[in-house]
Design a protein around this motif. Structure first.
Motif, PDB file in Angstrom:
ATOM      1  N   VAL A  74       0.851  -1.178   0.000  1.00 46.97           N
ATOM      2  CA  VAL A  74       0.000   0.000   0.000  1.00 46.97           C
ATOM      3  C   VAL A  74       0.897   1.243   0.000  1.00 46.97           C
ATOM      4  O   VAL A  74       1.922   1.284   0.671  1.00 46.97           O
ATOM      5  N   LYS A  75       0.491   2.203  -0.800  1.00 44.93           N
ATOM      6  CA  LYS A  75       1.212   3.482  -0.819  1.00 44.93           C
ATOM      7  C   LYS A  75       0.350   4.552  -0.169  1.00 44.93           C
ATOM      8  O   LYS A  75      -0.850   4.647  -0.442  1.00 44.93           O
ATOM      9  N   MET A  76       0.965   5.331   0.693  1.00 42.78           N
ATOM     10  CA  MET A  76       0.304   6.485   1.296  1.00 42.78           C
ATOM     11  C   MET A  76       0.959   7.741   0.736  1.00 42.78           C
ATOM     12  O   MET A  76       2.180   7.912   0.850  1.00 42.78           O
ATOM     13  N   VAL A  77       0.165   8.583   0.114  1.00 40.05           N
ATOM     14  CA  VAL A  77       0.684   9.800  -0.506  1.00 40.05           C
ATOM     15  C   VAL A  77      -0.095  11.002   0.011  1.00 40.05           C
ATOM     16  O   VAL A  77      -1.319  10.957   0.120  1.00 40.05           O
ATOM     17  N   SER A  78       0.618  12.064   0.313  1.00 39.60           N
ATOM     18  CA  SER A  78      -0.021  13.331   0.658  1.00 39.60           C
ATOM     19  C   SER A  78       0.368  14.375  -0.376  1.00 39.60           C
ATOM     20  O   SER A  78       1.505  14.388  -0.871  1.00 39.60           O
ATOM     21  N   VAL A  79      -0.598  15.222  -0.735  1.00 36.67           N
ATOM     22  CA  VAL A  79      -0.352  16.312  -1.684  1.00 36.67           C
ATOM     23  C   VAL A  79      -0.752  17.613  -1.000  1.00 36.67           C
ATOM     24  O   VAL A  79      -1.934  17.834  -0.701  1.00 36.67           O
ATOM     25  N   PHE A  80       0.226  18.478  -0.753  1.00 35.36           N
ATOM     26  CA  PHE A  80      -0.006  19.775  -0.131  1.00 35.36           C
ATOM     27  C   PHE A  80       0.406  20.855  -1.131  1.00 35.36           C
ATOM     28  O   PHE A  80       1.589  21.201  -1.233  1.00 35.36           O
ATOM     29  N   PRO A  81      -0.550  21.388  -1.909  1.00 36.74           N
ATOM     30  CA  PRO A  81      -0.213  22.303  -3.005  1.00 36.74           C
ATOM     31  C   PRO A  81       0.578  23.544  -2.586  1.00 36.74           C
ATOM     32  O   PRO A  81       1.383  24.061  -3.367  1.00 36.74           O
ATOM     33  N   ASP A  82       0.348  24.035  -1.367  1.00 40.32           N
ATOM     34  CA  ASP A  82       1.014  25.262  -0.942  1.00 40.32           C
ATOM     35  C   ASP A  82       2.411  25.045  -0.383  1.00 40.32           C
ATOM     36  O   ASP A  82       3.039  25.989   0.119  1.00 40.32           O
ATOM     37  N   ASN A  83       2.913  23.822  -0.478  1.00 39.93           N
ATOM     38  CA  ASN A  83       4.267  23.572   0.014  1.00 39.93           C
ATOM     39  C   ASN A  83       5.320  24.361  -0.755  1.00 39.93           C
ATOM     40  O   ASN A  83       6.433  24.565  -0.256  1.00 39.93           O
ATOM     41  N   ALA A  84       4.981  24.799  -1.963  1.00 40.15           N
ATOM     42  CA  ALA A  84       5.942  25.593  -2.742  1.00 40.15           C
ATOM     43  C   ALA A  84       6.336  26.858  -1.998  1.00 40.15           C
ATOM     44  O   ALA A  84       7.468  27.347  -2.131  1.00 40.15           O
ATOM     45  N   THR A  85       5.427  27.394  -1.180  1.00 34.87           N
ATOM     46  CA  THR A  85       5.741  28.610  -0.417  1.00 34.87           C
ATOM     47  C   THR A  85       6.726  28.334   0.705  1.00 34.87           C
ATOM     48  O   THR A  85       7.291  29.263   1.278  1.00 34.87           O
ATOM     49  N   ARG A  86       6.911  27.040   1.018  1.00 34.75           N
ATOM     50  CA  ARG A  86       7.852  26.649   2.070  1.00 34.75           C
ATOM     51  C   ARG A  86       9.099  25.987   1.494  1.00 34.75           C
ATOM     52  O   ARG A  86       9.886  25.392   2.230  1.00 34.75           O
ATOM     53  N   ALA A  87       9.240  26.034   0.157  1.00 40.67           N
ATOM     54  CA  ALA A  87      10.352  25.392  -0.531  1.00 40.67           C
ATOM     55  C   ALA A  87      10.378  23.893  -0.254  1.00 40.67           C
ATOM     56  O   ALA A  87      11.447  23.280  -0.126  1.00 40.67           O
TER      57      ALA A  87
END
Length: 316
Positions: A64-77
């Motif tokens: 099983v793969k667990m994936v998280s996608v946080f679009p605003d992470n770009a603002t935190r590099a």
């Protein structure tokens, strides 16, 4: 139990072996429930997404793969996507390996994209355009260059400097890649256009696609995400990685189905049908083909098994 970090996972997943492992898994006995997809609130920011993707080969492996996608992470590099893969024995349930999910996801996605292009792009395709400058982009360049003679490779991104940086990384690997500014001109010239973005509005216009072009859409994974417009759907022969996934989750398929621009019967084939030869791929050199991938858990399982067995054999 083996623990494979990002570098070890990358080393274990060489492109030729990974592409063949995924092809074999698509035609094998893998059991693959539709993945779990959960939106998560992040106070003051864009919603995040949690994906859980199980699959198993009866009596052999399960994972099983667990994936998280946080679009605003770009603002935190930080990368937008983080993931971990858990591989276990399909006979005893014993945990065998913990594998870096981000690297596994990027490489299996790109490998699947290249696998589809084997069946859908023209055999003489020689110009590739990659849209997007995130983690997928370098992988897409490498995967499509595997086993195909590409004379021209371009990369476009909303941030030209990021695209130029990816081009530099590709050049360091021996690939002749240039960053491009004019997206329309680049699309009109390209034989293969591969998109790996998180766009919610169409980037690629169907009117830009030349006869014989192959459009590869791998970035969008939610119904409100689009990388191309209805004109492309109307002009193209449409293929998907899996109907169950694409018709439920891919905005580039879900939205045209809802509006009537696309019908279920007009989806020509799944990738597994192309690989097995039960459905035809490209009909002629003038056809425009479109492949939409939302990611299938069997791809992750194929990569995880390959990585685990590679690392296990080297420890023996």
């Amino acid at each position: 139990m083996l623990v494979l970090n990002e570098e070890q996972t990358r080393t274990a997943l060489a492109w030729p072996a990974l592409i063949e492992a995924i092809a074999s898994m698509f035609t094998g006995d893998c059991v693959m429930p539709v993945r779990h997809h959960h939106d998560m609130e992040v106070p003051g920011e864009s919603d995040a997404t949690l994906l859980l993707m199980p699959a198993w080969l009866p009596g052999h492996y399960m994972g099983v793969k667990m994936v998280s996608v946080f679009p605003d992470n770009a603002t935190r590099a930080l990368p937008a996507i983080f993931g971990t893969y858990l591989l276990s024995s399909g006979k005893t349930g014993e945990m065998l390996a913990v594998i870096d999910g981000g690297e596994l996801t990027a490489r299996r996605t790109a490998a699947t994209s290249a696998l589809a292009a084997r069946h859908l792009a023209r055999a003489d395709a020689e110009e590739l355009l990659v849209c997007g400058s995130g983690r997928l982009s370098l992988n897409l360049i490498q995967a499509h260059a595997e086993g195909r003679t590409l004379k021209r490779i371009g990369i476009w991104g909303r941030d030209y400097n990021k695209a130029a940086d990816i081009a530099g990384q590709a050049q360091a690997l021996g690939l002749d890649v240039v960053a491009v500014i004019d997206l329309e001109a680049a699309v009109r010239s390209a034989d293969i256009i591969s998109c790996g973005t998180l766009s919610s509005t169409p980037l690629i216009k169907g009117e830009w696609l030349k006869p014989g072009a192959h459009l590869d859409l791998v970035g969008g994974f939610k119904p409100d995400m689009r990388e191309t417009d209805d004109a492309a759907i109307r002009r193209a022969e449409v293929f998907v990685d899996t109907r169950a996934g694409a018709m439920k989750e891919a905005g580039d398929i879900v939205q045209p189905l809802k509006s009537g621009v696309l019908t279920e019967d007009a989806i020509r084939a799944e990738l597994g049908e192309l690989i097995r030869g039960t459905k035809p791929g490209r009909g002629n050199d003038a056809d425009i083909t479109l492949f939409k991938s939302v990611g299938a858990a069997l791809e992750d399982l194929a990569g995880a098994i390959l990585a685990y067995e590679y690392a296990r054999d080297r420890q023996a």
